[in-house]
Design a protein around this motif. Sequence first.
Motif, PDB file in Angstrom:
ATOM      1  N   ASN A 202      -3.105   3.754  -0.857  1.00 48.73           N
ATOM      2  CA  ASN A 202      -4.166   4.143   0.077  1.00 48.73           C
ATOM      3  C   ASN A 202      -5.401   4.689  -0.620  1.00 48.73           C
ATOM      4  O   ASN A 202      -6.509   4.460  -0.174  1.00 48.73           O
ATOM      5  CB  ASN A 202      -3.654   5.247   1.022  1.00 48.73           C
ATOM      6  N   TYR A 203      -5.187   5.475  -1.690  1.00 48.89           N
ATOM      7  CA  TYR A 203      -6.298   6.276  -2.207  1.00 48.89           C
ATOM      8  C   TYR A 203      -6.762   5.928  -3.622  1.00 48.89           C
ATOM      9  O   TYR A 203      -7.824   6.382  -4.035  1.00 48.89           O
ATOM     10  CB  TYR A 203      -5.956   7.767  -2.119  1.00 48.89           C
ATOM     11  N   ALA A 204      -5.984   5.178  -4.398  1.00 42.45           N
ATOM     12  CA  ALA A 204      -6.417   4.858  -5.759  1.00 42.45           C
ATOM     13  C   ALA A 204      -7.622   3.923  -5.723  1.00 42.45           C
ATOM     14  O   ALA A 204      -7.768   3.116  -4.807  1.00 42.45           O
ATOM     15  CB  ALA A 204      -5.269   4.202  -6.518  1.00 42.45           C
ATOM     16  N   ASP A 205      -8.490   4.031  -6.759  1.00 44.24           N
ATOM     17  CA  ASP A 205      -9.645   3.132  -6.824  1.00 44.24           C
ATOM     18  C   ASP A 205      -9.191   1.685  -6.975  1.00 44.24           C
ATOM     19  O   ASP A 205      -9.714   0.795  -6.338  1.00 44.24           O
ATOM     20  CB  ASP A 205     -10.538   3.520  -8.015  1.00 44.24           C
ATOM     21  N   LYS A 206      -8.241   1.464  -7.876  1.00 49.02           N
ATOM     22  CA  LYS A 206      -7.720   0.111  -8.085  1.00 49.02           C
ATOM     23  C   LYS A 206      -6.201   0.144  -8.004  1.00 49.02           C
ATOM     24  O   LYS A 206      -5.575   1.095  -8.496  1.00 49.02           O
ATOM     25  CB  LYS A 206      -8.123  -0.425  -9.471  1.00 49.02           C
ATOM     26  N   VAL A 207      -5.636  -0.874  -7.403  1.00 46.86           N
ATOM     27  CA  VAL A 207      -4.187  -0.930  -7.246  1.00 46.86           C
ATOM     28  C   VAL A 207      -3.650  -2.215  -7.875  1.00 46.86           C
ATOM     29  O   VAL A 207      -4.084  -3.311  -7.518  1.00 46.86           O
ATOM     30  CB  VAL A 207      -3.791  -0.877  -5.753  1.00 46.86           C
ATOM     31  N   ILE A 208      -2.749  -2.047  -8.833  1.00 46.22           N
ATOM     32  CA  ILE A 208      -2.092  -3.193  -9.456  1.00 46.22           C
ATOM     33  C   ILE A 208      -0.619  -3.173  -9.039  1.00 46.22           C
ATOM     34  O   ILE A 208       0.080  -2.188  -9.276  1.00 46.22           O
ATOM     35  CB  ILE A 208      -2.188  -3.129 -10.998  1.00 46.22           C
ATOM     36  N   ILE A 209      -0.172  -4.239  -8.412  1.00 46.08           N
ATOM     37  CA  ILE A 209       1.245  -4.351  -8.059  1.00 46.08           C
ATOM     38  C   ILE A 209       1.964  -5.079  -9.186  1.00 46.08           C
ATOM     39  O   ILE A 209       1.512  -6.141  -9.639  1.00 46.08           O
ATOM     40  CB  ILE A 209       1.432  -5.145  -6.742  1.00 46.08           C
ATOM     41  N   LEU A 210       3.065  -4.490  -9.659  1.00 44.75           N
ATOM     42  CA  LEU A 210       3.929  -5.186 -10.616  1.00 44.75           C
ATOM     43  C   LEU A 210       5.179  -5.601  -9.865  1.00 44.75           C
ATOM     44  O   LEU A 210       5.804  -4.758  -9.211  1.00 44.75           O
ATOM     45  CB  LEU A 210       4.294  -4.270 -11.783  1.00 44.75           C
TER      46      LEU A 210
END
Lengths: 518, 95
Positions: A202-210
Motif C-alpha cells: 500500500n505505502y512503499a514507493d516501489k513494489v517488487i513481487i518475487l
Amino acid sequence: MKNSAMREIPDYLLEKGEFSLYNPLITEGLKKKESLSSAERQKQSRKIISSLEKAVTLSGLRDGMTISFHHHFRDGDYVVNYVIDRLAEMGFKHLRLAASSLTNIHAPLIRHIQNHVIDSIETSGLRGELAEAISKGLMDIPVTFRSHGGRAYAVSSDQLHIDVAFLGAPSCDPFGNANGYSRDTEDTSACGSMGYARVDANYADKVIILTDHIVPYPNIPFGISQYQVDYIVEIPEIGDKNKIMSGATRYTNNPRDLLIAQKAVDVIAASGYFYDGFSLQTGSGGAALATTRFLREKMLARNIKANFALGGITGQIVKLHEEGLIKKLLDVQSFDLDAAESLKNNRFHQQIDANYYADPFSEGSVVNELDVVVLSALEVDTEFNVNVLTGSDGIIRGAIGGHQDTAAGAAFSIVVAPLTRGRNSSILDHVTTLTTPGDTVDVVVTDQGIAVNPLRPEIKERMKKAHIPLSTIEELKEKADKIVGIAEPLPFDDQVVGIVTYRDGSILDVIRKIRSDQ
Amino acid sequence: MNLISKGFAGTLESGDIFIEIEKSEQPGIHIDLQSKVKNQYGKQIFSVITETLKENGITNVNVKAVDQGSLDCTIRARVTTAIYRGCGRTDYRWE
C-alpha cells in the motif's frame, strides 16, 4: 476550440486548467488500444522483469534507502537472504532493512551488516545467531522494534518511509495480483495470509513481487492488488512451506503447558467475557496455542459460540471454525498450513492487513473489538509488565508481534507463562526488557498460580465467585524465587543495541549490549 | 573420601547438570563451569558444588560441570553421585 475528435469545446471550460482537450496521442502513458489477444498480452506483460538486478535498477533504489520485507514464511523464508545477497553483489551500501520480522534463517545478514550493506534494521523481532550478534553489539545503530500494529501505523503515517518493498508471493499473475496461495494450482509454496506485506504494498514507493509461481490472470482472490505492484520477478524458490509452522508456533504435548492452558480456559470461562458471540485471539507459544483445545470443550459444554477469532490463525482455530463454533476468522498471518488451506477454502476466513488488524489510531482496528486474548510471555514483573523480546540472559530471542496491540485492544488480556523455565523465573521484580505495559495486562496464569491485576478488581471478584484459587503476583514471585534462587544482575554495557517502541512509535524501553566476555 | 578414578554423573538434558570429577595434582578445588545461566547463577552453582565436595571430604579435585539450568538440589545430587562413583563406593547415606 476543437479537440482531436473534431468536436467543438467551449473555451471557458478549459480556462481553470481543470480539463484538457481530448488528444490521446499526446497523453503520456495512456494505454493504447491493442489488437493482441488477452493470452498474448499476459505473455508480454511489461511488469515481469527478467532478473532481480534489472528490477532493482528500474526501481531507482539508491544507497541509504529503506527496503522492506514480510515474514509470512517465518523460518522458511528465502526472500530476504536472496535479495540482500543480490543487492550486496550490486554494490549497494548503507541500506535500512525494514522487515515485518526476522527469524533464525536470517543469520547470513550478519555478514552484510559487517560489510555495511545493511546499516540499520526495523523489525518486530529477532531470533537465532543474528539476534545474539546484535545483542553483543554488532550494529552501530540500534535496531528499532515495533509491534505489528505499531509498524503498520509507522508505515502508513510515513514515520517509516519504505522506498522499495521486496515481497515474496506464492502466486502472482502477470500484472501483479499476488497472494499467499492460489486457487488455480495446488503446487504453490503457500504461506496463507499476506497481512503484513499488504501494508508495504500500500505505502512503499516501489513494489517488487518475487514469486515462484506466475499464474494466469486474474489471480483471484488476491492479497495484493495489481495496481500496487511495479515489477514482478520470478525466482526458483521463495520459501519452504513446511517451515512456516516452526519456531514460535510449535504444537505442544508438554504437560505443564497443557496445565497452564487448562487454567487459562477456566479463567476465560469465569471472566465475564465468555458469552455467546464473544471474540478471541490466541497468541503463539505452546500454552497459548493449547488453550484453543480446552476452550472448545468449554464452548460445547456451555453452548457458546464465538463471533470471530483474530490472529495469528492456527489449525486449532480453523477446526473450531469448521465445526461452527467460531463464525468468522480474520487473518493477518496464517500460523500453519491448515490455516493457509482454510483461508483458501473457507468463505468466512478473511485475509486482513496489519492496519486493519491493529493500527493504534484507527477506530475499526480489529484488536479493539476483541473480548479475550491469550498471550505468552518470557517474563512478567510484579507490575504486570511483560517481556517477550529478550531472554533471561539478556540476549534478544523473540518478537513483540501483536502482543502490545492485542493486550491494549482486548477487553480482557491473559498472559500465560510457566512459573520457572529451567533455572529462570518468569516472575520478577523488573522485566529485563519492557515490551507490553502492565496496565494492559489483566491476568497472569502460571502452572503454579493465577494472579489478577489489581487494576481489575471486578475480575478478581468474578474469579472468586467461580472458586478459582488466586495468588498475588508477589506470592508467585516468591514461589519462583524459592525454587530457583535470586539471580544476579546481567552484565549490560551502556551501549544501546535495541529501541523498543510502543504502538504510537514512542520509546518504551531500550535493550543494552550484553558483555560477551562472561 | 578418596578419589580413585574419574567420576561422572548427570546428563546434558535441560534442567540437569553433567558433572565430571577427577583427582587434582594441584591442591584445591578447580571448577570449570559451562552454563547458560552463568551470568545470573554462576556464583551460586560454584558454591553448591564446592560445599558438596567439602561435605564429602574432597579437597584436591578438578570438576567439569556442564549445566543446563539445573536447580541446587539437582547439582547437589549429581556432584554427590559423581564423588561416590569416583571413589568406587556404594554405601550411600540416603537422607
